[in-house]
Design a protein around this motif. Structure first.
Motif, PDB file in Angstrom:
ATOM      1  N   ARG A   1      34.372 101.467  32.248  1.00  0.00           N
ATOM      2  CA  ARG A   1      35.539 100.788  31.674  1.00  0.00           C
ATOM      3  C   ARG A   1      36.834 101.295  32.316  1.00  0.00           C
ATOM      4  O   ARG A   1      37.694 100.519  32.702  1.00  0.00           O
ATOM      5  CB  ARG A   1      35.599 100.995  30.164  1.00  0.00           C
ATOM      6  CG  ARG A   1      36.812 100.328  29.525  1.00  0.00           C
ATOM      7  CD  ARG A   1      36.962 100.651  28.049  1.00  0.00           C
ATOM      8  NE  ARG A   1      35.849 100.221  27.244  1.00  0.00           N
ATOM      9  CZ  ARG A   1      35.772  99.012  26.683  1.00  0.00           C
ATOM     10  NH1 ARG A   1      36.728  98.130  26.860  1.00  0.00           N
ATOM     11  NH2 ARG A   1      34.732  98.697  25.953  1.00  0.00           N
ATOM     12  N   LYS A   2      36.952 102.600  32.449  1.00  0.00           N
ATOM     13  CA  LYS A   2      38.159 103.190  33.036  1.00  0.00           C
ATOM     14  C   LYS A   2      38.333 102.747  34.492  1.00  0.00           C
ATOM     15  O   LYS A   2      39.432 102.396  34.915  1.00  0.00           O
ATOM     16  CB  LYS A   2      38.101 104.711  32.952  1.00  0.00           C
ATOM     17  CG  LYS A   2      39.345 105.377  33.454  1.00  0.00           C
ATOM     18  CD  LYS A   2      39.304 106.870  33.249  1.00  0.00           C
ATOM     19  CE  LYS A   2      40.591 107.495  33.751  1.00  0.00           C
ATOM     20  NZ  LYS A   2      40.604 108.938  33.550  1.00  0.00           N
TER      21      LYS A   2
ATOM     22  N   LEU B   1      37.233 100.017  35.878  1.00  0.00           N
ATOM     23  CA  LEU B   1      37.574  98.594  35.930  1.00  0.00           C
ATOM     24  C   LEU B   1      39.057  98.351  35.693  1.00  0.00           C
ATOM     25  O   LEU B   1      39.633  97.421  36.257  1.00  0.00           O
ATOM     26  CB  LEU B   1      36.751  97.808  34.907  1.00  0.00           C
ATOM     27  CG  LEU B   1      35.302  97.539  35.292  1.00  0.00           C
ATOM     28  CD1 LEU B   1      34.522  97.027  34.094  1.00  0.00           C
ATOM     29  CD2 LEU B   1      35.230  96.559  36.451  1.00  0.00           C
ATOM     30  N   THR B   2      39.692  99.179  34.884  1.00  0.00           N
ATOM     31  CA  THR B   2      41.119  98.981  34.597  1.00  0.00           C
ATOM     32  C   THR B   2      41.985  99.204  35.836  1.00  0.00           C
ATOM     33  O   THR B   2      43.080  98.660  35.920  1.00  0.00           O
ATOM     34  CB  THR B   2      41.611  99.899  33.455  1.00  0.00           C
ATOM     35  OG1 THR B   2      41.458 101.259  33.855  1.00  0.00           O
ATOM     36  CG2 THR B   2      40.859  99.630  32.171  1.00  0.00           C
TER      37      THR B   2
ATOM     38  N   LEU C   1      29.539  95.754  27.878  1.00  0.00           N
ATOM     39  CA  LEU C   1      30.935  96.026  28.246  1.00  0.00           C
ATOM     40  C   LEU C   1      31.501  94.897  29.081  1.00  0.00           C
ATOM     41  O   LEU C   1      32.611  94.417  28.831  1.00  0.00           O
ATOM     42  CB  LEU C   1      31.033  97.341  29.029  1.00  0.00           C
ATOM     43  CG  LEU C   1      32.365  97.596  29.736  1.00  0.00           C
ATOM     44  CD1 LEU C   1      33.479  97.837  28.728  1.00  0.00           C
ATOM     45  CD2 LEU C   1      32.246  98.743  30.714  1.00  0.00           C
ATOM     46  N   ILE C   2      30.758  94.430  30.062  1.00  0.00           N
ATOM     47  CA  ILE C   2      31.240  93.392  30.973  1.00  0.00           C
ATOM     48  C   ILE C   2      31.456  92.073  30.234  1.00  0.00           C
ATOM     49  O   ILE C   2      32.426  91.354  30.505  1.00  0.00           O
ATOM     50  CB  ILE C   2      30.274  93.230  32.167  1.00  0.00           C
ATOM     51  CG1 ILE C   2      30.180  94.545  32.940  1.00  0.00           C
ATOM     52  CG2 ILE C   2      30.706  92.094  33.072  1.00  0.00           C
ATOM     53  CD1 ILE C   2      31.515  95.157  33.331  1.00  0.00           C
ATOM     54  N   ARG C   3      30.612  91.756  29.275  1.00  0.00           N
ATOM     55  CA  ARG C   3      30.853  90.558  28.454  1.00  0.00           C
ATOM     56  C   ARG C   3      32.144  90.702  27.663  1.00  0.00           C
ATOM     57  O   ARG C   3      32.896  89.746  27.500  1.00  0.00           O
ATOM     58  CB  ARG C   3      29.673  90.303  27.517  1.00  0.00           C
ATOM     59  CG  ARG C   3      28.494  89.656  28.207  1.00  0.00           C
ATOM     60  CD  ARG C   3      27.475  89.119  27.232  1.00  0.00           C
ATOM     61  NE  ARG C   3      26.835  90.141  26.426  1.00  0.00           N
ATOM     62  CZ  ARG C   3      25.764  90.846  26.798  1.00  0.00           C
ATOM     63  NH1 ARG C   3      25.217  90.633  27.983  1.00  0.00           N
ATOM     64  NH2 ARG C   3      25.242  91.741  25.994  1.00  0.00           N
ATOM     65  N   GLN C   4      32.430  91.905  27.183  1.00  0.00           N
ATOM     66  CA  GLN C   4      33.657  92.149  26.415  1.00  0.00           C
ATOM     67  C   GLN C   4      34.901  92.057  27.284  1.00  0.00           C
ATOM     68  O   GLN C   4      35.930  91.564  26.839  1.00  0.00           O
ATOM     69  CB  GLN C   4      33.611  93.523  25.744  1.00  0.00           C
ATOM     70  CG  GLN C   4      32.597  93.637  24.645  1.00  0.00           C
ATOM     71  CD  GLN C   4      32.445  95.061  24.132  1.00  0.00           C
ATOM     72  OE1 GLN C   4      32.966  96.016  24.707  1.00  0.00           O
ATOM     73  NE2 GLN C   4      31.709  95.205  23.044  1.00  0.00           N
ATOM     74  N   THR C   5      34.820  92.531  28.518  1.00  0.00           N
ATOM     75  CA  THR C   5      35.989  92.551  29.396  1.00  0.00           C
ATOM     76  C   THR C   5      36.216  91.224  30.110  1.00  0.00           C
ATOM     77  O   THR C   5      37.289  90.995  30.648  1.00  0.00           O
ATOM     78  CB  THR C   5      35.870  93.662  30.462  1.00  0.00           C
ATOM     79  OG1 THR C   5      34.736  93.396  31.293  1.00  0.00           O
ATOM     80  CG2 THR C   5      35.772  95.034  29.826  1.00  0.00           C
TER      81      THR C   5
ATOM     82  N   ASP D   1      34.627  90.347  32.798  1.00  0.00           N
ATOM     83  CA  ASP D   1      34.299  90.505  34.208  1.00  0.00           C
ATOM     84  C   ASP D   1      32.881  89.977  34.438  1.00  0.00           C
ATOM     85  O   ASP D   1      32.287  89.394  33.537  1.00  0.00           O
ATOM     86  CB  ASP D   1      34.434  91.978  34.602  1.00  0.00           C
ATOM     87  CG  ASP D   1      35.855  92.503  34.361  1.00  0.00           C
ATOM     88  OD1 ASP D   1      36.812  91.799  34.736  1.00  0.00           O
ATOM     89  OD2 ASP D   1      35.995  93.588  33.777  1.00  0.00           O
TER      90      ASP D   1
ATOM     91  N   LYS E   1      35.568  92.236  39.239  1.00  0.00           N
ATOM     92  CA  LYS E   1      36.676  92.202  38.291  1.00  0.00           C
ATOM     93  C   LYS E   1      37.217  90.766  38.216  1.00  0.00           C
ATOM     94  O   LYS E   1      37.469  90.131  39.236  1.00  0.00           O
ATOM     95  CB  LYS E   1      37.780  93.161  38.749  1.00  0.00           C
ATOM     96  CG  LYS E   1      39.034  93.139  37.916  1.00  0.00           C
ATOM     97  CD  LYS E   1      38.816  93.841  36.619  1.00  0.00           C
ATOM     98  CE  LYS E   1      40.141  93.941  35.877  1.00  0.00           C
ATOM     99  NZ  LYS E   1      39.989  94.588  34.584  1.00  0.00           N
TER     100      LYS E   1
ATOM    101  N   THR F   1      43.169  88.080  36.635  1.00  0.00           N
ATOM    102  CA  THR F   1      43.996  88.062  35.431  1.00  0.00           C
ATOM    103  C   THR F   1      44.709  86.712  35.331  1.00  0.00           C
ATOM    104  O   THR F   1      44.863  85.995  36.326  1.00  0.00           O
ATOM    105  CB  THR F   1      45.031  89.187  35.440  1.00  0.00           C
ATOM    106  OG1 THR F   1      45.821  89.067  36.626  1.00  0.00           O
ATOM    107  CG2 THR F   1      44.349  90.548  35.432  1.00  0.00           C
TER     108      THR F   1
END
Length: 82
Positions: A21-22, A24-25, A49-53, A55, A73, A76
């Motif tokens: 996660r870190k 990816l930011t 995690l990827i579904r949540q973000t 990506d 990624k 945006t």
């Protein structure tokens, strides 16, 4: 497009997902993250995690030595094409 390799081998849950996660930011839309890990829970945790973000997991491969995820990624909203 940049590809960053992240070696998380030997780390146990929840560290692989937190470090992913870190990482990816810090990426820009279209960049790729190649995550190498050994924790079997990452097969569940990282895709969640990827579904949540929002990506994308391009591939997830498992061998005796490691589990490797290639993640792209997402662009945006302010960088998306009109």
């Amino acid at each position: 497009m940049t590809t960053i390799k992240l070696d998380l081998t030997g780390l146990k849950c929840p560290l692989p997902v937190l470090k992913t996660r870190k990482a990816l930011t810090a990426l820009r839309g279209g960049d790729r993250l190649e995550v190498h890990c050994t924790d079997p829970m990452s097969l569940i945790d990282i895709p969640v995690l990827i579904r949540q973000t929002g990506d994308q997991v391009d591939s997830a491969t498992r061998s005796e030595a490691a589990i490797v995820f290639v993640i792209t990624k997402a662009a945006t909203a302010d960088r998306a094409d009109d």
